[in-house]
Design a protein around this motif. Structure first.
Motif, short mmCIF file in Angstrom:
data_model
loop_
_atom_site.label_atom_id
_atom_site.label_comp_id
_atom_site.label_asym_id
_atom_site.label_seq_id
_atom_site.Cartn_x
_atom_site.Cartn_y
_atom_site.Cartn_z
N PRO A 40 0.80 -1.23 0.00
CA PRO A 40 0.00 0.00 0.00
C PRO A 40 0.84 1.28 0.00
O PRO A 40 0.40 2.30 -0.53
N ALA A 60 -1.19 -8.35 5.39
CA ALA A 60 0.21 -8.70 5.69
C ALA A 60 0.60 -8.24 7.08
O ALA A 60 1.04 -9.04 7.91
N VAL A 61 0.44 -6.97 7.36
CA VAL A 61 0.83 -6.44 8.68
C VAL A 61 -0.16 -6.90 9.74
O VAL A 61 0.22 -7.39 10.80
N GLY A 83 -12.66 -7.59 5.99
CA GLY A 83 -13.79 -7.54 5.06
C GLY A 83 -14.21 -8.92 4.59
O GLY A 83 -13.46 -9.59 3.87
N LYS A 139 -12.56 -14.02 5.36
CA LYS A 139 -11.41 -13.46 6.07
C LYS A 139 -11.63 -13.56 7.58
O LYS A 139 -10.68 -13.81 8.33
N TYR A 165 -16.40 -5.91 8.72
CA TYR A 165 -16.89 -4.53 8.60
C TYR A 165 -17.84 -4.37 7.42
O TYR A 165 -18.71 -3.50 7.41
N ASN A 225 -4.75 -0.11 10.67
CA ASN A 225 -4.18 -0.18 9.33
C ASN A 225 -5.06 0.50 8.29
O ASN A 225 -4.68 0.57 7.12
N VAL A 226 -6.24 0.96 8.70
CA VAL A 226 -7.26 1.30 7.71
C VAL A 226 -7.75 2.76 7.79
O VAL A 226 -7.90 3.43 6.78
N CYS A 249 -0.83 2.88 11.96
CA CYS A 249 0.14 2.25 11.07
C CYS A 249 -0.18 2.59 9.62
O CYS A 249 0.71 2.81 8.81
N GLY A 250 -1.47 2.63 9.30
CA GLY A 250 -1.86 2.91 7.92
C GLY A 250 -3.27 3.44 7.88
O GLY A 250 -4.01 3.38 8.88
N TYR A 291 -6.26 6.04 0.85
CA TYR A 291 -5.14 6.21 -0.08
C TYR A 291 -5.57 6.50 -1.51
O TYR A 291 -4.95 7.32 -2.18
N ILE A 293 3.42 5.10 13.48
CA ILE A 293 4.67 4.34 13.46
C ILE A 293 5.08 4.11 12.00
O ILE A 293 4.22 4.00 11.11
N ALA A 309 7.80 1.86 9.45
CA ALA A 309 8.73 0.72 9.36
C ALA A 309 10.18 1.16 9.31
O ALA A 309 11.05 0.59 9.96
N LEU A 337 -5.04 -4.59 -3.83
CA LEU A 337 -4.93 -4.34 -2.39
C LEU A 337 -6.11 -3.50 -1.90
O LEU A 337 -6.53 -3.61 -0.75
N ASN A 382 -6.42 -9.85 -1.35
CA ASN A 382 -5.33 -10.64 -0.75
C ASN A 382 -5.67 -11.10 0.65
O ASN A 382 -6.36 -10.43 1.41
N1 LIG Z 1 3.60 2.56 8.96
C1 LIG Z 1 4.33 1.72 8.24
O1 LIG Z 1 5.55 1.74 8.23
C2 LIG Z 1 3.62 0.71 7.39
C3 LIG Z 1 4.29 -0.40 6.86
C4 LIG Z 1 3.55 -1.35 6.14
C5 LIG Z 1 2.20 -1.16 5.93
N2 LIG Z 1 1.61 -0.04 6.46
C6 LIG Z 1 0.19 0.18 6.31
O2 LIG Z 1 -0.49 -0.91 6.89
C7 LIG Z 1 -1.69 -1.14 6.18
C8 LIG Z 1 -1.72 -2.59 5.73
O3 LIG Z 1 -0.65 -2.80 4.84
P1 LIG Z 1 -0.34 -4.27 4.31
O4 LIG Z 1 0.89 -4.21 3.51
O5 LIG Z 1 -0.42 -5.20 5.44
O6 LIG Z 1 -1.55 -4.50 3.30
P2 LIG Z 1 -2.69 -5.60 3.42
O7 LIG Z 1 -3.38 -5.37 4.71
O8 LIG Z 1 -2.08 -6.93 3.17
O9 LIG Z 1 -3.63 -5.29 2.19
C9 LIG Z 1 -4.50 -4.25 2.21
C10 LIG Z 1 -5.86 -4.66 2.85
O10 LIG Z 1 -6.52 -3.47 3.26
C11 LIG Z 1 -7.90 -3.70 3.28
N3 LIG Z 1 -8.59 -2.54 2.69
C12 LIG Z 1 -8.35 -1.97 1.49
N4 LIG Z 1 -9.17 -0.91 1.30
C13 LIG Z 1 -9.94 -0.82 2.43
C14 LIG Z 1 -10.98 0.06 2.83
N5 LIG Z 1 -11.39 1.07 2.06
N6 LIG Z 1 -11.53 -0.14 4.05
C15 LIG Z 1 -11.14 -1.17 4.84
N7 LIG Z 1 -10.15 -2.03 4.50
C16 LIG Z 1 -9.57 -1.85 3.31
C17 LIG Z 1 -8.18 -4.96 2.46
O11 LIG Z 1 -8.60 -5.97 3.36
P3 LIG Z 1 -10.18 -6.23 3.63
O12 LIG Z 1 -10.59 -7.28 2.68
O13 LIG Z 1 -10.20 -6.66 5.07
O14 LIG Z 1 -10.89 -4.95 3.38
C18 LIG Z 1 -6.82 -5.31 1.88
O15 LIG Z 1 -6.63 -6.70 1.77
C19 LIG Z 1 -1.75 -0.14 5.05
O16 LIG Z 1 -2.50 0.97 5.46
C20 LIG Z 1 -0.29 0.24 4.88
O17 LIG Z 1 -0.12 1.51 4.31
C21 LIG Z 1 2.28 0.87 7.17
#
Ligand SMILES: NC(=O)c1ccc[n+]([C@@H]2O[C@H](COP(=O)([O-])OP(=O)(O)OC[C@H]3O[C@@H](n4cnc5c(N)ncnc54)[C@H](OP(=O)(O)O)[C@@H]3O)[C@@H](O)[C@H]2O)c1
Length: 339
Positions: A50, A159-160, A180, A184, A200, A226-227, A248-249, A254, A281, A283, A326, A331
């Motif tokens: 993401p 993933a996270v 979602g 899941k 949700y 994360n959301v 975290c996200g 986005y 936070i 990474a 994503l 995924n």
């Molecule tokens: N702060 C950092 O350093 C850092 C590092 C890595 C990742 N992150 C953040 O952590 C989050 C997860 O990253 P990831 O790499 O682990 O990706 P991920 O969770 O494997 O993939 C993204 C997931 O987000 C959900 N999603 C997408 N759009 C959405 C929406 N509008 N409302 C609700 N859920 C939604 C989907 O799951 P559902 O089917 O459950 O909706 C999707 O599978 C992201 O926000 C990313 O930017 C931050």
């Protein structure tokens, strides 16, 4: 001699969802001649994350915008196909940040040698890579979990999120995941062994979603977010005294929302009522502590005590579509493109 390369160039900033017009697939020859300590790798697995979408924003975020007209940057697991380095030989598996291209010429200092006997090489892009580092330090340092705490994780099947949830269980927390869809949620409770899951998508209104999370949790000590968006609006009024909220996200924001965000944050009065803390936070702030995380988590991976779920998309040509997926939640766990 040369290698027939394929590369995805990032050529146009998206306003909403990414599509074909934002990337260009280019073929070229990669000169096989090497200088001292150079290595050529062929990508086997390419990561889609993401943050790639965040860095497409036109203005600074935690980083400057990803430049236009260059190969899309990304984490890669590859195989050494030519080497002028004493540290790497042909056939070695390596992790690199060489981006969306089949072949890359790298200085050996840019590569990390992977040992397939220790852990599957894909884990370098997941549980033993950036997502694992984010989950581990985000939860342990910002979340400060204590046995008996109720931990809520949004994006919990990703993933996270799937790692945060499992690290939380190991720390003795009661863990409720938000994700979602029924499949899941079943993954969260049946495969990851979480204490509860909230779909949700089954609760399209704020009040309904909040009621479902309240029923599942009875109150929240740690919220690993994360959301963002409505899910976070639903959770914040449920925090308990001295709760810790980890940002975290904000993936709900986005694809378009970063530049025209919803009015937010809302419900922050609860931070006052509950003397809670909220912390973003990142990474990369923990990159220098990677060895520490791997030392703790790798034995769990080797013993099969952590589920490091992965979803594969096949084909280099699929990279932009995989990035988009994503945002559609296709995924389960870490999304990887297999070349
Ligand atoms: N702060 C950092 O350093 C850092 C590092 C890595 C990742 N992150 C953040 O952590 C989050 C997860 O990253 P990831 O790499 O682990 O990706 P991920 O969770 O494997 O993939 C993204 C997931 O987000 C959900 N999603 C997408 N759009 C959405 C929406 N509008 N409302 C609700 N859920 C939604 C989907 O799951 P559902 O089917 O459950 O909706 C999707 O599978 C992201 O926000 C990313 O930017 C931050």
């Amino acid at each position: 001699m040369s290698y027939q390369n394929r590369q995805w160039y990032y050529v146009k900033r998206p306003e909403g969802r990414v599509s074909d017009e934002h990337y260009e697939l280019r073929d070229s020859e990669l000169d096989a001649r090497l200088s001292a300590n150079e290595v050529i790798i062929r990508a086997r697995l390419i990561s889609v994350d993401p943050y790639i979408r965040i860095q497409q924003a036109e203005r600074n975020t935690y980083d400057v915008p990803h430049p236009l007209g260059i190969v899309q940057r990304a984490g890669v697991v590859g195989e050494v196909v030519a080497s002028a380095s004493a540290l790497f030989k042909v056939g070695d598996a390596v992790a690199a940040y060489s981006g969306w291209q089949l072949y890359a010429k790298c200085h050996h200092s840019e590569l990390t040698l992977l040992d397939p006997a220790q852990a599957p090489v894909s884990s370098a892009l997941g549980v033993l890579g950036m997502p694992g580092r984010t989950a581990w330090f985000g939860l342990m340092e910002a979340g400060r979990p204590r046995p008996g705490d109720t931990l809520v994780v949004s994006g919990a099947a990703g993933a996270v999120g799937s790692l945060v949830a499992q690290f939380g269980k190991r720390a003795g927390c009661r863990v409720i995941g938000i994700a979602g869809g029924a499949a899941k949620c079943a993954f969260l409770t049946e495969t990851l062994g979480l204490d509860g899951a909230v779909d949700y998508r089954a609760h399209p209104t704020l009040d309904g979603l909040r009621a479902a999370i309240e029923a599942a949790t009875g109150g929240v000590d740690i919220y690993f977010d994360n959301v963002g968006g409505m899910i976070t609006d639903a959770v914040i009024p449920l925090i308990k005294l001295r709760a810790r909220i980890i940002i975290c996200g904000a993936i709900a924001q986005y694809d378009g929302g970063l530049d025209a965000p919803e009015l937010a944050p809302r419900f922050l009065q609860h931070m006052l009522f509950k003397r809670a803390s909220i912390q973003g936070i990142l990474a990369r702030d923990y990159t220098h502590r990677m060895d520490e995380m791997i030392k703790t988590v790798a034995p769990w991976v080797r013993r099969g005590e952590i589920v490091s779920q992965e979803t594969y998309v096949d084909g280099f040509e699929q990279l932009p579509a995989a990035l988009n997926s994503l945002f559609e939640g296709k995924n389960l766990g870490k999304l990887l493109v297999r070349i």
